[in-house]
Design an enzyme around this catalytic site. Sequence first.
Site, PDB file in Angstrom:
ATOM      1  N   HIS A  30       0.786  -0.666  -0.108  1.00  0.00           N
ATOM      2  CA  HIS A  30       0.220   0.578   0.132  1.00  0.00           C
ATOM      3  C   HIS A  30       0.880   1.484  -0.147  1.00  0.00           C
ATOM      4  CE1 HIS A  30       0.534  -1.458   4.309  1.00  0.00           C
ATOM      5  NE2 HIS A  30       0.706   0.067   4.736  1.00  0.00           N
ATOM      6  N   CYS A  65       5.217   9.456   9.641  1.00  0.00           N
ATOM      7  CA  CYS A  65       5.259   8.066   8.637  1.00  0.00           C
ATOM      8  C   CYS A  65       3.555   7.836   8.797  1.00  0.00           C
ATOM      9  CB  CYS A  65       6.020   7.020   8.813  1.00  0.00           C
ATOM     10  SG  CYS A  65       6.379   6.736  10.516  1.00  0.00           S
ATOM     11  N   HIS A  67       0.260   7.324   5.931  1.00  0.00           N
ATOM     12  CA  HIS A  67      -0.200   6.451   4.204  1.00  0.00           C
ATOM     13  C   HIS A  67      -1.769   7.855   3.910  1.00  0.00           C
ATOM     14  CE1 HIS A  67      -0.502   3.324   7.418  1.00  0.00           C
ATOM     15  NE2 HIS A  67       0.537   2.582   6.060  1.00  0.00           N
ATOM     16  N   GLU A  85       0.531  15.325  13.679  1.00  0.00           N
ATOM     17  CA  GLU A  85       1.254  14.992  14.672  1.00  0.00           C
ATOM     18  C   GLU A  85       2.130  15.716  15.292  1.00  0.00           C
ATOM     19  OE1 GLU A  85       3.087  11.297  13.400  1.00  0.00           O
ATOM     20  OE2 GLU A  85       1.696  10.464  12.683  1.00  0.00           O
ATOM     21  N   TYR A 100       9.288  -1.728   0.706  1.00  0.00           N
ATOM     22  CA  TYR A 100       9.806  -2.789   2.052  1.00  0.00           C
ATOM     23  C   TYR A 100       8.835  -3.530   2.219  1.00  0.00           C
ATOM     24  CZ  TYR A 100       8.232   0.182   5.224  1.00  0.00           C
ATOM     25  OH  TYR A 100       7.613   1.208   6.354  1.00  0.00           O
ATOM     26  N   GLU A 110       4.241  -4.183   7.853  1.00  0.00           N
ATOM     27  CA  GLU A 110       4.329  -2.911   7.219  1.00  0.00           C
ATOM     28  C   GLU A 110       4.849  -3.582   5.629  1.00  0.00           C
ATOM     29  OE1 GLU A 110       3.080  -0.094   7.483  1.00  0.00           O
ATOM     30  OE2 GLU A 110       3.136   0.272   9.431  1.00  0.00           O
ATOM     31  N   GLU A 112       4.959  -1.199   1.962  1.00  0.00           N
ATOM     32  CA  GLU A 112       4.309  -0.572   1.524  1.00  0.00           C
ATOM     33  C   GLU A 112       5.673   0.437   0.029  1.00  0.00           C
ATOM     34  OE1 GLU A 112       2.792   1.810   5.877  1.00  0.00           O
ATOM     35  OE2 GLU A 112       5.132   2.248   5.320  1.00  0.00           O
ATOM     36  N   TRP A 157      10.718   0.011  10.703  1.00  0.00           N
ATOM     37  CA  TRP A 157      10.256   0.053   8.893  1.00  0.00           C
ATOM     38  C   TRP A 157      11.309   1.680   9.126  1.00  0.00           C
ATOM     39  CZ3 TRP A 157       6.083   0.915  11.880  1.00  0.00           C
ATOM     40  CH2 TRP A 157       6.044   1.816  13.408  1.00  0.00           C
TER      41      TRP A 157
END
Length: 169
Positions: A30, A65, A67, A85, A100, A110, A112, A157
Site C-alpha cells: 500500500h 510516517c 499513508h 502529529e 519494503y 508494513e 509499503e 520501518w
Amino acid sequence: MEEFVVLVNPEDKVLGLMEKQQAHINGLLHRAFSVFLFNNKGEMLLQKRASGKYHSPNQWTNAVCSHPRDGETYLDGARRRLKEELGIDAELSEKFSFIYKADVGGGLWEHELDHVFVGTYESEFHLNKDEVEEIRFISLENLDREIAAHPENFTEWFKIILEEYKHHF
C-alpha cells in the site's frame, strides 16, 4: 473512524482500498510516505510513538510516517500528518521512493511503496499526544550508535528507511 489505505501494485497502480489494520495483517502493498526533518545543525528529528498506538508503541521513528488517503497526493498526506502529529508546517521535497516489507510484531506487516520527503524545521512544535509521546533531535552519527546498541528502541520501518536514505545521500 475507520482508516483506509490505498492498495497498489509495484508500479503504483491503484488496486483498491482496505481498512488499515486489515492491510497490515494481510501484509498487502500500500501507499505510504515518510518525512525526515532536520534542524540547521543537520540533526534529525525523531518522534517517540505514543503508548496507545496499536503497533510499535513507545518506539522511536522518523518525524512522520503514514499513508495518503484515497485521492490525496503523497506530498499532501505528508503535510497533513506534520500538522496532525507535530502541529507544524514545513517545506518538504521528495527525495526518493522504494518498496519494503517489515514484520512489526503482533502478526502485523508494513509492506509499503514509501515516498520519502525531507525538510528543515527550526520552530516550536505542538505535539498530538495521541500520536507522539515526545520528540528530540539527534546527529546521524549518534543515531547510528543508538540503533546499533538498542535496535529494539526503534521502529522496524525506520531502520530500513534510514539505511535506504543513506544510499541516496
